[in-house]
Design an enzyme around this catalytic site. Sequence first.
Site, PDB file in Angstrom:
ATOM      1  N   HIS A   1      -2.468   8.278   5.785  1.00  0.00           N
ATOM      2  CA  HIS A   1      -2.802   6.974   5.209  1.00  0.00           C
ATOM      3  C   HIS A   1      -4.227   6.611   5.613  1.00  0.00           C
ATOM      4  O   HIS A   1      -4.995   6.123   4.795  1.00  0.00           O
ATOM      5  CB  HIS A   1      -1.797   5.924   5.697  1.00  0.00           C
ATOM      6  CG  HIS A   1      -1.849   4.628   4.960  1.00  0.00           C
ATOM      7  ND1 HIS A   1      -1.782   4.550   3.585  1.00  0.00           N
ATOM      8  CD2 HIS A   1      -1.975   3.348   5.404  1.00  0.00           C
ATOM      9  CE1 HIS A   1      -1.839   3.283   3.212  1.00  0.00           C
ATOM     10  NE2 HIS A   1      -1.968   2.529   4.293  1.00  0.00           N
TER      11      HIS A   1
ATOM     12  N   GLU B   1      -0.742   5.776  13.438  1.00  0.00           N
ATOM     13  CA  GLU B   1      -0.350   6.890  12.570  1.00  0.00           C
ATOM     14  C   GLU B   1      -0.506   8.220  13.291  1.00  0.00           C
ATOM     15  O   GLU B   1       0.345   9.116  13.180  1.00  0.00           O
ATOM     16  CB  GLU B   1      -1.187   6.868  11.293  1.00  0.00           C
ATOM     17  CG  GLU B   1      -0.646   7.783  10.222  1.00  0.00           C
ATOM     18  CD  GLU B   1      -1.416   7.696   8.919  1.00  0.00           C
ATOM     19  OE1 GLU B   1      -0.926   8.281   7.937  1.00  0.00           O
ATOM     20  OE2 GLU B   1      -2.503   7.087   8.887  1.00  0.00           O
TER      21      GLU B   1
ATOM     22  N   LYS C   1      -9.161   8.522   1.774  1.00  0.00           N
ATOM     23  CA  LYS C   1      -9.665   7.156   1.612  1.00  0.00           C
ATOM     24  C   LYS C   1     -11.124   7.038   2.042  1.00  0.00           C
ATOM     25  O   LYS C   1     -11.811   6.102   1.628  1.00  0.00           O
ATOM     26  CB  LYS C   1      -8.811   6.169   2.413  1.00  0.00           C
ATOM     27  CG  LYS C   1      -7.458   5.865   1.812  1.00  0.00           C
ATOM     28  CD  LYS C   1      -6.734   4.798   2.623  1.00  0.00           C
ATOM     29  CE  LYS C   1      -5.363   4.498   2.038  1.00  0.00           C
ATOM     30  NZ  LYS C   1      -4.413   5.611   2.218  1.00  0.00           N
TER      31      LYS C   1
ATOM     32  N   PHE D   1       1.827  -3.402   3.979  1.00  0.00           N
ATOM     33  CA  PHE D   1       2.152  -4.710   4.541  1.00  0.00           C
ATOM     34  C   PHE D   1       3.644  -4.981   4.337  1.00  0.00           C
ATOM     35  O   PHE D   1       4.225  -4.641   3.307  1.00  0.00           O
ATOM     36  CB  PHE D   1       1.346  -5.805   3.841  1.00  0.00           C
ATOM     37  CG  PHE D   1      -0.085  -5.934   4.305  1.00  0.00           C
ATOM     38  CD1 PHE D   1      -0.645  -5.037   5.196  1.00  0.00           C
ATOM     39  CD2 PHE D   1      -0.881  -6.963   3.827  1.00  0.00           C
ATOM     40  CE1 PHE D   1      -1.964  -5.157   5.622  1.00  0.00           C
ATOM     41  CE2 PHE D   1      -2.209  -7.108   4.240  1.00  0.00           C
ATOM     42  CZ  PHE D   1      -2.752  -6.207   5.140  1.00  0.00           C
TER      43      PHE D   1
ATOM     44  N   HIS E   1      -9.551   2.370  -0.306  1.00  0.00           N
ATOM     45  CA  HIS E   1      -8.114   2.120  -0.287  1.00  0.00           C
ATOM     46  C   HIS E   1      -7.696   1.526  -1.624  1.00  0.00           C
ATOM     47  O   HIS E   1      -7.960   0.355  -1.913  1.00  0.00           O
ATOM     48  CB  HIS E   1      -7.778   1.164   0.858  1.00  0.00           C
ATOM     49  CG  HIS E   1      -6.314   1.063   1.160  1.00  0.00           C
ATOM     50  ND1 HIS E   1      -5.337   1.462   0.269  1.00  0.00           N
ATOM     51  CD2 HIS E   1      -5.650   0.587   2.248  1.00  0.00           C
ATOM     52  CE1 HIS E   1      -4.147   1.249   0.801  1.00  0.00           C
ATOM     53  NE2 HIS E   1      -4.318   0.726   2.002  1.00  0.00           N
TER      54      HIS E   1
ATOM     55  N   CYS F   1       0.802  -1.224   0.000  1.00  0.00           N
ATOM     56  CA  CYS F   1       0.000   0.000   0.000  1.00  0.00           C
ATOM     57  C   CYS F   1       0.835   1.274   0.000  1.00  0.00           C
ATOM     58  O   CYS F   1       0.289   2.375  -0.116  1.00  0.00           O
ATOM     59  CB  CYS F   1      -0.949  -0.006   1.202  1.00  0.00           C
ATOM     60  SG  CYS F   1      -1.993  -1.483   1.243  1.00  0.00           S
TER      61      CYS F   1
END
Length: 415
Positions: free
Chosen positions: A303, A314, A336, A400, A341, A164
């Site tokens: 994010h 975050e 998002k 990830f 996403h 991502c």
Amino acid sequence: MEHRVAITGIGAVTPLGNTTTETWEAMCAGRCGIGPITRIDTEGLSVGVAAEVKGFDGEAYFGRREAKHLDRCVQFAMAAADEAMTDAGLDAEGAVDHERLGVYIGSGIGGVETYTEQVHLMGEKGPRRASPYLVAMMIPNMAAGNVAIRHNAQGPTLPVVTACATSAHAVGEAFRAIKHGYADAILAGGAEAPIIREVVAGFTACRALSTNPDPATACRPFDAERDGFVMGEGGCVLALEQWEHAVARGARIYAEVVGYGNTDDAHHITSPDSEAAGIARAISQAVTEGGVNPGEGLYINAHGTSTKLNDASETLGFKRALGEDAARAAHVSSTKSMTGHMLGATGAVEIMACALALRDGIVPPTINYATPDPACDLDYTPNEARACDLGWALSTNLGFGGHNACVALRAVKEA
């Protein structure tokens, strides 16, 4: 010699619109691009909503013969790159030395739709029925490869794959290549087309996706009731260009890229570090390199996935990197909440949002926000866009494998 780096063109195909203008207008209006899944049969799946691209016809855009040999994610990348090239004026005769024009376009999972279709076909009819285009359609570098061929980009070409964080790293690495003189211009970004049964099932199995059936509330970053992210698709490409090169040809400049951070948590394959050390270091790197002054109006496109762990860690990362006061004074949002996403494409879309926020002095909102979470206590620009005097922007992305990226932009105050 180091060079300044400008963003001179933007192209986007997103769940909010099939051009940059459509996407940005929808973001500023707080529109939601999430709806019931239509592209696949959802029987047996516990997830029924996604952020699909609407009205994009690959056969109409490329012609039936060419579209047949391009995976959907590659089509998104090529359409976005076409728009970015035209927007920047780099498609004009003599605008750029093609040996100095590069392509850094990544994809987290590449042509997975082609791959799964071919696996099913071979399972039914045997391996001899495999398409001769299978490999060329599924490998993740083919978005960059096809864009390079289409625009005769013979310079440095580097597809990035960091889940991502893919397209944020692609933009960051392109920034470095231009800054240090390896190219005059680079098409940088990402594309993804992951809305297929196998991918949805896989992300559901690792408990990453929201199972909320209501499109209007399924994705609610930083809200106390959030329960996972909503999958999106699309592509976004930015034309990055050496500042002097852009000025010399009279190009319009959206924003300046000034800093980049790239770290890893080295913690867990899917979960972010709850102490936020990795993302805090990435933010600090970008802020230091770019000379970012949060006191001059800072926008952070987070994010902000709408997962319990990401949003809390975050938020902590912003505080650790910037300090409590600066983090609380910053204008933060997660787009998002509107685009879903977009996996490998999400970083570029969010850097686009930063560049346009700086240009227009508008912070797009975090929609669907209703219930504050004590662990997420910053100003997330809830539900409505806000006019602000902005000098700087940060875009953060996590992937990830523990990958972290932060890209810093500065508003254009001079020609």
